[in-house]
Design a protein around this motif. Structure first.
Motif, PDB file in Angstrom:
ATOM      1  N   UNK A 159       0.625  -1.315  -0.055  1.00 39.00           N
ATOM      2  CA  UNK A 159      -0.162  -0.052   0.235  1.00 39.00           C
ATOM      3  C   UNK A 159       0.800   1.332  -0.020  1.00 39.00           C
ATOM      4  N   UNK A 160       1.943   1.301   0.885  1.00 40.19           N
ATOM      5  CA  UNK A 160       2.578   2.595   0.683  1.00 40.19           C
ATOM      6  C   UNK A 160       3.169   2.942  -0.661  1.00 40.19           C
ATOM      7  N   UNK A 161       3.187   2.212  -1.479  1.00 34.23           N
ATOM      8  CA  UNK A 161       3.875   2.438  -2.959  1.00 34.23           C
ATOM      9  C   UNK A 161       2.832   2.740  -4.005  1.00 34.23           C
ATOM     10  N   UNK A 162       1.469   2.912  -3.599  1.00 34.80           N
ATOM     11  CA  UNK A 162       0.537   3.189  -4.485  1.00 34.80           C
ATOM     12  C   UNK A 162       0.757   2.568  -5.645  1.00 34.80           C
ATOM     13  N   UNK A 163       0.864   1.066  -5.612  1.00 28.64           N
ATOM     14  CA  UNK A 163       1.379   0.316  -6.791  1.00 28.64           C
ATOM     15  C   UNK A 163       0.416   0.041  -7.803  1.00 28.64           C
ATOM     16  N   UNK A 164      -0.785   0.463  -7.713  1.00 29.27           N
ATOM     17  CA  UNK A 164      -1.771   0.404  -8.664  1.00 29.27           C
ATOM     18  C   UNK A 164      -2.012   1.445  -9.318  1.00 29.27           C
ATOM     19  N   UNK A 165      -1.352   2.872  -8.919  1.00 25.96           N
ATOM     20  CA  UNK A 165      -1.712   4.221  -9.615  1.00 25.96           C
ATOM     21  C   UNK A 165      -1.618   4.104 -11.175  1.00 25.96           C
ATOM     22  N   UNK A 166      -0.567   3.329 -11.950  1.00 31.78           N
ATOM     23  CA  UNK A 166      -0.377   3.454 -13.122  1.00 31.78           C
ATOM     24  C   UNK A 166      -1.539   2.745 -14.032  1.00 31.78           C
ATOM     25  N   UNK A 167      -1.912   1.684 -13.486  1.00 28.66           N
ATOM     26  CA  UNK A 167      -3.275   0.974 -13.957  1.00 28.66           C
ATOM     27  C   UNK A 167      -4.480   1.781 -13.798  1.00 28.66           C
ATOM     28  N   UNK A 168      -4.485   2.396 -12.611  1.00 19.48           N
ATOM     29  CA  UNK A 168      -5.649   3.272 -12.226  1.00 19.48           C
ATOM     30  C   UNK A 168      -5.718   4.451 -13.118  1.00 19.48           C
ATOM     31  N   UNK A 169      -4.761   5.033 -13.533  1.00 19.90           N
ATOM     32  CA  UNK A 169      -4.565   6.275 -14.246  1.00 19.90           C
ATOM     33  C   UNK A 169      -4.952   5.908 -15.652  1.00 19.90           C
ATOM     34  N   UNK A 170      -4.641   4.865 -16.119  1.00 15.76           N
ATOM     35  CA  UNK A 170      -4.843   4.330 -17.592  1.00 15.76           C
ATOM     36  C   UNK A 170      -6.174   4.295 -17.725  1.00 15.76           C
ATOM     37  N   UNK A 171      -6.887   3.573 -16.802  1.00 13.77           N
ATOM     38  CA  UNK A 171      -8.360   3.192 -16.907  1.00 13.77           C
ATOM     39  C   UNK A 171      -9.144   4.343 -16.730  1.00 13.77           C
ATOM     40  N   UNK A 172      -8.775   5.624 -16.031  1.00 22.16           N
ATOM     41  CA  UNK A 172      -9.386   6.766 -15.575  1.00 22.16           C
ATOM     42  C   UNK A 172      -9.924   7.485 -17.051  1.00 22.16           C
ATOM     43  N   UNK A 173      -9.145   7.304 -17.934  1.00 22.03           N
ATOM     44  CA  UNK A 173      -9.366   7.837 -19.302  1.00 22.03           C
ATOM     45  C   UNK A 173     -10.522   7.551 -19.997  1.00 22.03           C
ATOM     46  N   UNK A 174     -10.858   6.303 -20.031  1.00 25.22           N
ATOM     47  CA  UNK A 174     -12.226   5.705 -20.450  1.00 25.22           C
ATOM     48  C   UNK A 174     -13.127   5.620 -19.353  1.00 25.22           C
ATOM     49  N   UNK A 175     -13.062   5.749 -18.338  1.00 25.38           N
ATOM     50  CA  UNK A 175     -13.854   5.526 -17.262  1.00 25.38           C
ATOM     51  C   UNK A 175     -15.042   6.796 -17.073  1.00 25.38           C
ATOM     52  N   UNK A 176     -13.979   7.979 -17.187  1.00 24.24           N
ATOM     53  CA  UNK A 176     -14.619   9.612 -17.178  1.00 24.24           C
ATOM     54  C   UNK A 176     -15.422   9.497 -15.954  1.00 24.24           C
ATOM     55  N   UNK A 177     -14.825   9.714 -14.847  1.00 22.52           N
ATOM     56  CA  UNK A 177     -15.505   9.637 -13.522  1.00 22.52           C
ATOM     57  C   UNK A 177     -16.392  11.073 -13.253  1.00 22.52           C
ATOM     58  N   UNK A 178     -17.378  11.004 -12.456  1.00 23.97           N
ATOM     59  CA  UNK A 178     -17.855  12.391 -12.089  1.00 23.97           C
ATOM     60  C   UNK A 178     -17.350  12.689 -10.683  1.00 23.97           C
TER      61      UNK A 178
END
Length: 479
Positions: free
Chosen positions: A219-238
């Motif tokens: 958890x301290x390394x935020x190791x999901x951030x790259x995959x998360x950021x990639x999917x943000x583009x198509x997810x388009x959150x409110x």
């Protein structure tokens, strides 16, 4: 003899009837009052709801864990940790003596706390003892998964940034899409719960709460951030929610690693669409260096902040240029919290203007306490339904802590004052608690304030995750 028994029985019956006669009105009035408050809060909550056709889209990061929830006193007794006669605050835990001192520091006032255990042997001993302890429970843990689960339950579609085991993801709601790595062994957090009035040696807890220990690897390394950021583009959150950064608190990073991670997070937040609101969920931070990094990398990009009565003065002290406030009043008055909220709102936005308007101004601030909920929202901002959101947050506090979607008034009480001052300043307005309209809202300066009492759960099932559930529920109606 029969006559004596007869009259004795009649006398006993008379005493019972008289006691009931005199007790019943007060009890009835109290029951009616709670019932009116509950029905009014439910009515306020139902004024708005999530659209079943166009559901809010919420992206939440980062991390997650498996929580092992145990009776805190029972666990310490099991591994032979004796109550320390020197309650002390420690930034992190190196040995059993420091664990005893730290628990003794936070346990009597009933203040929530979370600490990193640097001693792997001690943490493994705690985990094994917790597994053997009768009554232990396992659940999904971590700010992001807990908030994601609440928002999915409330009707949102959620993108969750975190690295989990397949067993973990299998029990998540179908409305949650996970962006992150698959782990063989998830991080474990131990939740040492205790009820009001619990005793440990000479100490007695003033309120129910928890003391959390962890020794995370992922958890301290935020190791999901790259995959998360990639999917943000198509997810388009409110709405984009950031939490779990307290896992960085006092973690032994190599030089420059933490700053690099937070800089990457800042770039991700700054690239969010203007139509996407950003919320940062605070936690128990004691590392002043990390807090200063959060002021630089995270807070400037947040439209909204969520925190409890301990975290509010802690963050405020940093803006004032003073030392962090490790332990604050666990049951503050409404006026005190509102004054602190006003000052924090002003200082954050002042900081924003000094930075030439880069980032985002703060337009929403939610503080959850045991006795009440308080939300400040800038008028004209994108946040909506503040009154209903405050009511929902209040109801969610009881639902989560009691472990039931239905609120049982026999397990609830009001501890908020019959009336409250809007400020500690002399001559400030005093607002009575009206059972039929328990959420009080009014305008000040450029914002609206709403305050709602909490029907405090008296038979605690779980306090851990309370703030995350409350914040998430409040946000759902405001997106």
């Amino acid at each position: 003899m029969a006559i004596v028994v007869k009259y004795s029985s009649l006398l006993s019956l008379a005493v019972v009837l008289i006691a009931y006669w005199f007790r019943s009105p007060d009890s009835s009035v109290l029951d009616d009052r709670l019932d009116t408050v509950l029905s009014s809060l439910l009515r306020a909550e139902r004024k708005v709801g999530t659209n079943s056709v166009i559901r809010p889209r919420v992206a939440i990061g980062f991390g997650g864990c498996v929580d092992i929830i145990v009776d805190g006193v029972a666990l310490l007794n099991k591994i032979g940790v004796k109550p320390s006669d020197q309650p002390l605050h420690h930034d992190y835990i190196e040995n059993a003596e420091q664990l005893s001192q730290s628990f003794a520091f936070f346990f009597p006032p009933g203040a929530a706390s979370e600490r990193f255990v640097v001693n792997d042997t001690l943490f493994s001993e705690l985990v094994e003892a917790s597994r053997e302890l009768p009554g232990n429970r396992w659940s999904i843990g971590g700010n992001a998964p807990v908030m994601a689960s609440r928002m999915a339950l409330e009707g949102c579609d959620v993108l969750l940034g975190g690295s989990f085991s397949t067993d973990f993801t299998d029990i998540l709601s179908q409305r949650i899409t996970v962006a992150g790595n698959t782990l063989n062994e998830p991080d474990i957090h131990l939740i040492l719960e205790y009820p009001t009035g619990a005793t440990w040696g000479p100490y007695t807890s003033l309120r129910a709460n928890r003391y959390i220990v962890h020794s995370d690897d992922h958890n301290p390394y935020l190791d999901s951030m790259e995959q998360f950021q990639e999917q943000l583009k198509s997810f388009k959150p409110d709405l984009l929610v950031v939490g779990g950064l307290q896992m960085m608190d006092n973690f032994p990073f190599k030089h420059g690693v933490r700053e690099s991670l937070l800089n990457n997070l800042a770039q991700m937040l700054s690239s969010a669409s203007p139509q996407t609101t950003v919320h940062f969920e605070m936690a128990s931070f004691v590392d002043e260096g990390l807090m200063l990094d959060l002021l630089q990398f995270v807070l400037p990009h947040a439209d909204s902040l969520g925190m409890n009565e301990q975290e509010l003065p802690n963050l405020l002290s940093l803006f004032r240029g003073s030392n962090l406030t490790v332990l604050s009043d666990p049951n503050p008055r409404v006026a005190t919290v509102l004054d602190q909220m006003r000052e924090l709102y002003r200082l954050v936005n002042q900081h924003h203007h000094q930075d030439a308007g880069t980032g985002r101004p703060l337009t929403r601030l939610h503080v959850h306490t045991l006795a009440f909920q308080a939300i400040i929202v800038k008028r004209g901002s994108q946040w909506k339904n503040t009154m209903s959101a405050t009511a929902k947050a209040s109801l969610t506090a009881n639902r989560h802590v009691c472990g039931s979607a239905d609120i049982d008034l026999s397990k609830a009480r009001l501890i908020m004052d019959e009336s409250f001052s809007t400020s500690r300043s002399e001559g400030s307005q005093r607002i009575p608690l009206q059972e039929s309209r328990p959420v009080s809202c009014w305008d000040e300066d450029d914002y609206e304030i709403c305050v709602a009492p909490v029907l405090v759960c008296t038979e605690v099932y779980q306090t851990a995750g309370g703030g995350d559930n409350i914040s998430a529920a409040g946000l759902v109606l405001q997106v």
